[in-house]
Design an enzyme around this catalytic site. Structure first.
Site, mmCIF file in Angstrom:
data_model
loop_
_atom_site.group_PDB
_atom_site.id
_atom_site.type_symbol
_atom_site.label_atom_id
_atom_site.label_comp_id
_atom_site.label_asym_id
_atom_site.label_seq_id
_atom_site.Cartn_x
_atom_site.Cartn_y
_atom_site.Cartn_z
ATOM 1 N N ARG A 40 0.821 -1.205 0.000
ATOM 2 C CA ARG A 40 0.000 0.000 0.000
ATOM 3 C C ARG A 40 0.858 1.260 0.000
ATOM 4 O O ARG A 40 0.530 2.239 -0.669
ATOM 5 C CB ARG A 40 -0.936 -0.008 1.205
ATOM 6 N N LYS A 200 -14.507 -9.680 8.020
ATOM 7 C CA LYS A 200 -15.471 -8.607 8.339
ATOM 8 C C LYS A 200 -16.858 -8.931 7.795
ATOM 9 O O LYS A 200 -17.366 -8.273 6.880
ATOM 10 C CB LYS A 200 -14.976 -7.295 7.747
ATOM 11 N N GLY A 353 -6.977 -5.311 1.919
ATOM 12 C CA GLY A 353 -5.697 -5.192 2.620
ATOM 13 C C GLY A 353 -5.076 -6.542 2.886
ATOM 14 O O GLY A 353 -3.914 -6.801 2.534
ATOM 15 N N GLY A 376 -13.200 -3.283 1.209
ATOM 16 C CA GLY A 376 -14.534 -2.709 1.424
ATOM 17 C C GLY A 376 -14.833 -1.617 0.414
ATOM 18 O O GLY A 376 -15.934 -1.554 -0.147
HETATM 19 P P1 ADP Z 1 -9.497 -7.888 3.460
HETATM 20 O O1 ADP Z 1 -8.579 -7.034 4.309
HETATM 21 O O2 ADP Z 1 -8.751 -8.534 2.338
HETATM 22 O O3 ADP Z 1 -10.724 -7.147 3.012
HETATM 23 P P2 ADP Z 1 -10.704 -9.024 5.849
HETATM 24 O O4 ADP Z 1 -10.079 -7.935 6.639
HETATM 25 O O5 ADP Z 1 -12.192 -9.037 5.749
HETATM 26 O O6 ADP Z 1 -10.031 -9.102 4.387
HETATM 27 O O7 ADP Z 1 -10.309 -10.450 6.458
HETATM 28 C C1 ADP Z 1 -8.984 -10.889 6.575
HETATM 29 C C2 ADP Z 1 -8.844 -11.803 7.756
HETATM 30 O O8 ADP Z 1 -9.737 -12.903 7.676
HETATM 31 C C3 ADP Z 1 -7.469 -12.412 7.891
HETATM 32 O O9 ADP Z 1 -6.896 -11.922 9.086
HETATM 33 C C4 ADP Z 1 -7.733 -13.926 7.971
HETATM 34 O O10 ADP Z 1 -6.932 -14.569 8.924
HETATM 35 C C5 ADP Z 1 -9.174 -13.959 8.377
HETATM 36 N N1 ADP Z 1 -9.819 -15.244 8.059
HETATM 37 C C6 ADP Z 1 -10.238 -15.688 6.857
HETATM 38 N N2 ADP Z 1 -10.768 -16.928 6.963
HETATM 39 C C7 ADP Z 1 -10.680 -17.290 8.264
HETATM 40 C C8 ADP Z 1 -11.052 -18.443 9.009
HETATM 41 N N3 ADP Z 1 -11.616 -19.510 8.429
HETATM 42 N N4 ADP Z 1 -10.812 -18.438 10.356
HETATM 43 C C9 ADP Z 1 -10.215 -17.380 10.945
HETATM 44 N N5 ADP Z 1 -9.848 -16.265 10.295
HETATM 45 C C10 ADP Z 1 -10.074 -16.212 8.967
HETATM 46 MG MG MG Z 2 -8.582 -6.534 6.344
#
Ligand code: ADP
Ligand code: MG
Length: 396
Positions: A40, A200, A353, A376
Site C-alpha cells: 500500500r 469482516k 488489505g 470494502g
Molecule cells: P481484506 O482485508 O482482504 O478485506 P478481511 O479484513 O475481511 O479481508 O479479512 C482478513 C482476515 O480474515 C485475515 O486476518 C484472515 O486470517 C481472516 N480469516 C479468513 N478466513 C478465516 C477463518 N476460516 N478463520 C479465521 N480467520 C479467517
Molecule cells: Mg482486512
C-alpha cells in the site's frame, strides 16, 4: 451499475509550489516490530513523487490499523522509516501531535521536508468526522489530495471532512483504481464470478445482496461462509462466525434465487483446535469436531471452486478463505490465487488489505488485470457506483 465518473484529478490540478495535504493509505501489514508487506505504501509513491517534482511541500495523513488509544504499537514510526528509504533525498519528520506541535514546524517546512502526522485514528474526532477537527487539519495546507482509495468508503474527517475546506483532487492511485474498476464492470463478460471471504462479515454481507445481481456465481469463504453455513444448520464448532446475521442472509439467499445466481459454499475444511496450530485435519462440513475451528478450505472445496474459476470471463475477489497469518492454513487462499492467475481469458480484479498481503510476494502477479488496494471500498464502489470519498471530491 457504474456511470462514468468525473473527479478532479492531480493531473488537471497542476499543483505547484503549494503546501499539499495528502491523505495516503499507509495502513501496511505489520507483524510484531517488522513490516510484513508495504504494497500500500509503494502504491502511493507515484503521487508523492509527482507532487515533490512540482516543488510542493507535503503533509501526509494516514491511519494504521485500529487503535483504541494512542500507543506505540500503532505508531507510524516504522512507516516513517520505510518511507525514508523510498525517498532518500527528503527528510521525513513524524509529527507526534499536530495540535500541540510548535506552529513553526509547519511554517518553516523546507521543500525537502515531508511531515507525516502520527496515526490519525489516535484522535477520536477522526472517525466521528468532526467538522472542527477537519477544519484544524485543513489549516495545515493550501490544497488537499485524496489518494487513499481503500478509505474512500469511510466518512472520516481526513477523507471527506477536509475537502469541505480546501480545493481537493484525486491522487494518481485513486484515479487509477476508479478507472480500472469502472472498466472491469462496464466491460464485464459472463460468467462473472465473485469470491468473497475474510473476517469482516457484517461489513461485507450487505454488499453481497447487490453482488447477486451482478455475478453469475458467488463463491464464499472465511467468516462469511461460516456464518452462511451455520444459518443452514451446520455445526461449525468454534469457527469464526458472526451472530445476528440471519435476516441479512435470508434476504441474500432469496435475492440470489430470483436472479438465478448460484451461491457456492465450502464442503470441507481444514480444522484445528487453534489458528496457531502447526497443522490441521480435513473434515467434511457435516463432521466438524465441536471443539475445533475451520481455518481453511479443504481439498474437495478447492477442486470444485477451481473448476468454477476456470470457467469465468470476469473474476472479482476480496477476502482470504482461511487464517492466512499461519502458513499452514493459507493453502486454500494460495490455491484460489493460482487458479485465478491461470485463467487467461478472464478479467481479474483482486482487492483488500489482507488479500493483498496474502498474494503480494507471489509469482504471476502480472496475470491479474487489476490489484486494488481497497477491499470494502472496492466492493462498495461496485455496489453503489460511487463512494463518500468520490462525492467529497466532486462537491467542489
Ligand atoms: P481484506 O482485508 O482482504 O478485506 P478481511 O479484513 O475481511 O479481508 O479479512 C482478513 C482476515 O480474515 C485475515 O486476518 C484472515 O486470517 C481472516 N480469516 C479468513 N478466513 C478465516 C477463518 N476460516 N478463520 C479465521 N480467520 C479467517
Ligand atoms: Mg482486512
Amino acid at each position: 451499475m457504474i456511470k462514468s465518473i468525473h473527479i478532479p484529478t492531480l493531473k488537471e490540478g497542476k499543483i505547484k509550489n503549494k503546501r499539499v495535504i495528502v491523505r495516503v493509505d499507509f495502513d501496511i501489514s505489520i507483524r510484531g516490530h517488522t513490516i510484513a508487506d508495504d504494497t500500500r505504501l509503494q502504491n502511493t509513491l507515484p503521487t508523492l513523487k509527482m507532487l515533490l517534482q512540482n516543488h510542493n511541500r507535503l503533509i501526509l495523513i494516514s491511519k494504521l490499523n485500529r487503535p483504541v488509544k494512542r500507543d506505540k504499537e500503532h505508531s507510524l514510526y516504522l512507516v516513517a522509516q520505510r518511507l525514508q528509504q523510498y525517498l532518500p533525498k527528503y527528510q521525513i519528520k513524524l509529527i507526534n501531535d499536530f495540535l500541540t506541535e510548535n506552529p513553526e514546524t509547519f511554517h518553516n517546512q523546507k521543500p525537502n521536508d515531508i511531515l507525516l502526522l502520527e496515526n490519525i485514528r489516535f484522535y477520536p474526532e477522526e472517525k466521528k468526522n468532526d467538522p472542527e477537527f477537519a477544519k484544524k487539519l485543513s489549516l495545515l495546507g493550501d490544497v488537499f489530495v485524496l489518494d487513499a482509495f481503500a478509505m474512500a468508503h469511510r466518512e472520516e474527517a481526513s477523507v471527506v471532512g477536509i475537502p469541505k475546506f480546501l480545493p481537493s483532487f484525486a491522487g494518481l492511485l485513486f484515479e487509477k483504481e476508479i478507472t480500472a474498476i469502472t472498466h472491469c464492470l462496464t466491460e464485464a463478460k459472463h460468467p462473472i464470478i465473485t469470491l468473497i471471504g475474510g473476517a469482516k462479515t457484517s461489513t461485507k454481507l450487505p454488499l453481497l445482496y447487490k453482488l447477486t445481481e451482478i455475478a453469475d456465481y458467488l463463491i464464499l469463504g472465511g467468516g462469511i461462509a461460516n456464518t452462511f453455513l451455520r444459518y443452514q444448520g451446520f455445526n461449525l464448532g468454534k469457527s469464526l462466525i458472526e451472530d445476528n446475521q440471519d435476516d441479512e442472509i435470508h434476504k441474500i439467499l432469496l435475492h440470489a434465487k430470483k436472479q438465478n445466481t448460484r451461491i457456492i459454499l465450502p464442503r470441507d475444511f481444514i480444522c484445528a483446535s487453534q489458528e496457531t496450530d502447526n497443522r490441521g485435519d480435513v473434515f467434511p462440513i457435516n463432521h466438524i469436531p465441536p471443539d475445533d475451528k475451520a481455518v481453511d478450505i479443504g481439498p474437495e472445496t478447492q477442486a470444485s471452486m477451481g473448476v468454477t474459476i476456470a470457467s469465468a470471463r470476469t473474476i472479482i475477489w476480496n477476502g482470504p478463505f482461511g487464517y492466512i497469518e499461519n502458513q499452514a492454513f493459507s493453502r486454500g487462499t494460495d490455491f484460489l490465487y493460482y487458479a485465478i492467475a491461470a485463467n487467461d481469458h478472464a478479467y481479474s480484479l483482486i482487492g483488500g488489505g489482507d488479500t493483498l498481503a496474502a498474494i503480494a510476494k507471489k509469482e504471476y502477479l502480472s496475470k491479474i488485470s487489476h490489484i486494488s488496494t481497497g477491499g470494502g471500498a472496492m466492493l462498495e464502489f461496485i455496489e453503489k457506483g460511487t463512494l463518500p470519498g468520490i462525492e467529497a471530491l466532486q462537491k467542489k
